[in-house]
Scaffold this active site. Structure first.
Site, short mmCIF file in Angstrom:
data_model
loop_
_atom_site.label_atom_id
_atom_site.label_comp_id
_atom_site.label_asym_id
_atom_site.label_seq_id
_atom_site.Cartn_x
_atom_site.Cartn_y
_atom_site.Cartn_z
CB SER A 172 9.42 20.43 39.99
OG SER A 172 9.66 19.67 38.68
CB VAL A 184 10.11 16.84 36.36
CG1 VAL A 184 11.01 15.56 35.86
CG2 VAL A 184 10.06 18.02 35.36
N GLY A 185 7.77 15.10 37.64
CA GLY A 185 7.46 14.24 38.26
C GLY A 185 6.15 13.22 38.12
CD GLU A 224 9.40 11.81 49.20
OE1 GLU A 224 8.74 13.36 49.37
OE2 GLU A 224 8.91 10.69 49.77
CB CYS A 266 10.89 20.08 49.51
SG CYS A 266 12.44 18.91 50.80
CD GLN A 302 14.01 28.79 42.37
OE1 GLN A 302 13.38 27.94 41.96
NE2 GLN A 302 12.35 29.74 42.61
CD GLU A 324 7.70 23.72 45.83
OE1 GLU A 324 8.16 22.89 44.87
OE2 GLU A 324 8.21 23.08 46.77
P1 NAD Z 1 13.29 19.10 38.25
O1 NAD Z 1 12.13 18.68 38.60
O2 NAD Z 1 13.16 20.74 37.67
O3 NAD Z 1 14.14 18.65 38.56
C1 NAD Z 1 15.02 17.57 39.10
C2 NAD Z 1 15.95 16.25 38.39
O4 NAD Z 1 15.12 16.24 37.53
C3 NAD Z 1 17.17 17.22 37.83
O5 NAD Z 1 17.78 15.57 38.14
C4 NAD Z 1 16.11 17.40 36.30
O6 NAD Z 1 17.34 17.52 35.24
C5 NAD Z 1 15.39 16.44 36.15
N1 NAD Z 1 14.44 16.27 35.14
C6 NAD Z 1 13.85 17.39 34.21
N2 NAD Z 1 13.53 16.83 33.85
C7 NAD Z 1 13.43 16.18 33.68
C8 NAD Z 1 12.55 14.38 32.31
N3 NAD Z 1 11.90 15.16 31.93
N4 NAD Z 1 12.91 13.24 32.73
C9 NAD Z 1 13.61 12.33 33.82
N5 NAD Z 1 14.00 14.08 34.48
C10 NAD Z 1 13.76 15.02 34.47
O7 NAD Z 1 13.04 20.45 40.15
P2 NAD Z 1 14.64 20.65 41.60
O8 NAD Z 1 14.09 22.10 40.14
O9 NAD Z 1 15.77 20.20 40.51
O10 NAD Z 1 13.95 20.83 42.18
C11 NAD Z 1 13.33 21.51 43.24
C12 NAD Z 1 11.74 20.81 43.17
O11 NAD Z 1 12.73 19.66 44.18
C13 NAD Z 1 10.81 21.54 43.98
O12 NAD Z 1 9.45 21.72 43.81
C14 NAD Z 1 11.14 21.04 45.93
O13 NAD Z 1 10.06 21.08 46.69
C15 NAD Z 1 11.38 19.75 45.26
N6 NAD Z 1 11.87 18.62 46.67
C16 NAD Z 1 11.07 17.71 47.05
C17 NAD Z 1 12.22 17.44 48.49
C18 NAD Z 1 11.08 15.89 48.61
O14 NAD Z 1 12.18 15.08 49.22
N7 NAD Z 1 10.14 15.76 48.37
C19 NAD Z 1 13.44 17.87 48.23
C20 NAD Z 1 13.51 18.34 47.38
C21 NAD Z 1 13.52 19.29 46.47
#
Ligand code: NAD
Length: 480
Positions: A228, A231-232, A249, A283, A330, A382
C-alpha cells in the site's frame, strides 16, 4: 488431521519463531491451511546476518551454478503448478485457473532470470585521456530485503527473488502475513535447489513487528517493496534516512476508457475482467470506467447483464468466475466504500452486498456505481476489491482528462476502434502501462512492470529492467 506447522528458513535451517499464526481459507473460514511461525526482531537479525555471511561467496560465485539453480526452481514450480495453484486459490481466494496462472508466471520468471544470469554485460569505452581505458560493469547491491503483499502470494515473491539472486545478491524475504503458504512453498523449493545456506532466507511475520527491524537493519543494503501507499511512503522515508536503495510498487486507481466507437461486446468483457476478476484485488484492476455519452446506455445495460451472469463462489469450485474477498478486514473496507460512494451521490446499480453461501466465507457481489464524478472519494482512493464506478463523459478529450485525473498512475486502458484515439491515448496517458482493447490487468513476465505518480517509486521491476535495481554500476579506469 493435525494442522501442519511451517517454520522460517534462516541460514539453511528451519527455525521456529515466537509463536504460530493460522492461515485461513477465505472461501471457508473453517478450513485452516496450516500454522505459520511468526518471527521476532532477533530472528530477523539472524536472517540478515546469515545473508551477510553468504554474500561474498555467492556474489562472486560461478554464474553457471546460479543459472542451473534458478532453472531448477522454475522447473519444479511449473511441474507443481496445479498443486501450488490449489494452495494459492485456497489461501488467497483467486479462482483455481487464476491460481494456476499465477504459479506458471512464477515458474517462468525463474526460468527467465536463469538465462539472465549469463547475460549480464558491461561496456568498454575509450577514455578522454590518452593511455587510459574505461570499463563499466554491474555488481550486486548486497543483502536485499523483499517485502510483499497478499494479492499475488507467489508471483511477487518470485519476481523479486529471482532477479535478486540472478544478479548475485542475498535475500531476506518477508511475505504478507495473510498468505504465507505460497512463499513458504517457494522457500522450500529454493532450499533444495543447490543455492547455498544463507543466500535466501524466509522470515514470516507481521509488518508491524518485523517491518521496521528489516527496513532499518544496518546489514540490509536495499529494500524492494510492493504494497500500500501508506506503508510504502514510510519505508521510503526510512530508507532515505539511512541512504538505502529503495523500490516501491504501490496502489492504483486505474481508468478504463470506453469510447463511442468501441466494440461493445469487447468493451464489456474487458471492463468486467479488469474490474472484477481476481475479486478486483489487483493493483492493475480498473476501478474507474470512463464512458462517453454515445455508448453509455448500451454499455450500462450490457454490463448489468454480464454482471448478473457472474458466478461467485468457492475459489476451488468448478466454473467459478470470482472467488471471495481475501479477508474480513478487506471485505469490511470494500463494503464501506460502497456506502461512501452512495453517500457521495453515486447510484449502486449492481451488487455491493455480502453473499451468504453454504460455507462461511468473505463473499461479495461485484458492485457497480453510476453517476459518479472524479472528485468523489470512490474515484480517488484505492478500494482494492470488486467495486467499480462509472464516470460519464462527453467525448475523448474529457475521457483522457478524467483518466489522468488521479494521484495514481499504474495502468490504464482504452476501448476504441479508432487508431487516432488509440495512438493519442497511448502517448498521453499518465500511466506506466497502457492497454489498447485489452484489460488493464494481465501483463507479460519478461517486460518492465510499474507505474508513475503515487503508484511507483524507483526503478522498474521485471524483465531486463530489473537489473537497474538489483545491480550497482562500477566504472574502472585502467592505464594501458
Ligand atoms: P500492505 O502495505 O498492508 O502490506 C504489504 C507488505 O508490507 C506486507 O508484507 C506487510 O506485512 C508489510 N508491512 C506492513 N507494515 C509494514 C511496516 N511498517 N514496515 C515494513 N513492512 C510493513 O499492503 P497489502 O494490503 O498486503 O497489499 C495491498 C496493496 O498492495 C494495494 O495497495 C495494492 O495496490 C498494492 N499492490 C501493488 C502492486 C504493484 O506492483 N504496484 C502489486 C500488488 C499489490
Amino acid at each position: 488431521m493435525a494442522i501442519q506447522k511451517h517454520d522460517n528458513l534462516i541460514n539453511g535451517q528451519w527455525v521456529v519463531g515466537a509463536h504460530y499464526a493460522p492461515n485461513i481459507n477465505p472461501s471457508n473460514i473453517a478450513d485452516v491451511i496450516g500454522d505459520y511461525t511468526q518471527a521476532d526482531a532477533a530472528q530477523l537479525d539472524a536472517a540478515v546476518k546469515a545473508a551477510q555471511a553468504a554474500l561474498p561467496a555467492w556474489s562472486t560465485g560461478n554464474i553457471q551454478a546460479r543459472a542451473d539453480a534458478l532453472d531448477k526452481i522454475g522447473t519444479e514450480i511449473l511441474a507443481r503448478r496445479e498443486e501450488l495453484g490449489t494452495l494459492l486459490a485456497r489461501e488467497e481466494g483467486k479462482t483455481l485457473p487464476e491460481g494456476i496462472g499465477e504459479v506458471s508466471r512464477a515458474g517462468n520468471i525463474f526460468k527467465f532470470f536463469a538465462g539472465e544470469c549469463l547475460r549480464l554485460s558491461g561496456e568498454i569505452v575509450p577514455s578522454v585521456r590518452s593511455g587510459v581505458s574505461v570499463e563499466i560493469t554491474r555488481e550486486p547491491v548486497g543483502v536485499i530485503g523483499l517485502i510483499t503483499p497478499w494479492n499475488f502470494p507467489i508471483a511477487i515473491p518470485a519476481w523479486k527473488t529471482a532477479p535478486a539472486l540472478a544478479y548475485g545478491n542475498c535475500v531476506v524475504l518477508k511475505p504478507a502475513d495473510l498468505v504465507p503458504g505460497c512463499a513458504w512453498a517457494l522457500a522450500e523449493i529454493i532450499s533444495r535447489s543447490g543455492i547455498p545456506a544463507g543466500v535466501f532466507n524466509l522470515v514470516m511475520g507481521r509488518g508491524s513487528v518485523i517491518g521496521d527491524p528489516l527496513v532499518n537493519h544496518p546489514g540490509i543494503n536495499a529494500i524492494s517493496f510492493t504494497g500500500s501507499q501508506g506503508v510504502g511512503n514510510r519505508i521510503a522515508q526510512q530508507c532515505a534516512a539511512n541512504l538505502k536503495k529503495v523500490q516501491l510498487e504501490m496502489g492504483g486507481k486505474n481508468p478504463q476508457v470506453i469510447l463511442d466507437d468501441a466494440d461493445l461486446a469487447q468493451a464489456v468483457e474487458l471492463s468486467v475482467q479488469s474490474a472484477f476478476f481476481s475479486t478486483g484485488q489487483r493493483c492493475t484492476a480498473a476501478s474507474r470506467l470512463i464512458v462517453t455519452d454515445g455508448i453509455y446506455p448500451k454499455f450500462l445495460g450490457a454490463m448489468k447483464q454480464r454482471m448478473a451472469g457472474l458466478k461467485i463462489g468457492d475459489a476451488l469450485g468448478a466454473g467459478i468466475d470470482i472467488g471471495p474477498v481475501s479477508s474480513r478486514a478487506q471485505l469490511e473496507q470494500d463494503l464501506s466504500y460502497v456506502e461512501i460512494g452512495k453517500a457521495e451521490g453515486g447510484l449502486l446499480v449492481a451488487g455491493g452486498e455480502r453473499l451468504k453461501l453454504s460455507a462461511e466465507g468473505f463473499y461479495l457481489a461485484p458492485a457497480l456505481l453510476t453517476d459518479t464524478t472524479a472528485a468523489m472519494r470512490i474515484n480517488r482512493e484505492e478500494v482494492f476489491g470488486p467495486v467499480a464506478s462509472i464516470i460519464r463523459v462527453k467525448g475523448y478529450e474529457e475521457a483522457l482528462r478524467e483518466a489522468n485525473n488521479t494521484p495514481y498512475g499504474l495502468s490504464s486502458g482504452i476501448a476504441t476502434t479508432s487508431l487516432k484515439y488509440a495512438s493519442h491515448f497511448k502517448r498521453h496517458s499518465q500511466a506506466g502501462m497502457v492497454m489498447v482493447n485489452l484489460p488493464t490487468a494481465g501483463v507479460d513476465y519478461h517486460v518492465p512492470f510499474g507505474g508513475r505518480k503515487g503508484s511507483s517509486y524507483g526503478s522498474r521491476e521485471q524483465g531486463r529492467y530489473a537489473q537497474e535495481f538489483f545491480t550497482t554500476v562500477k566504472t574502472t579506469y585502467i592505464a594501458s
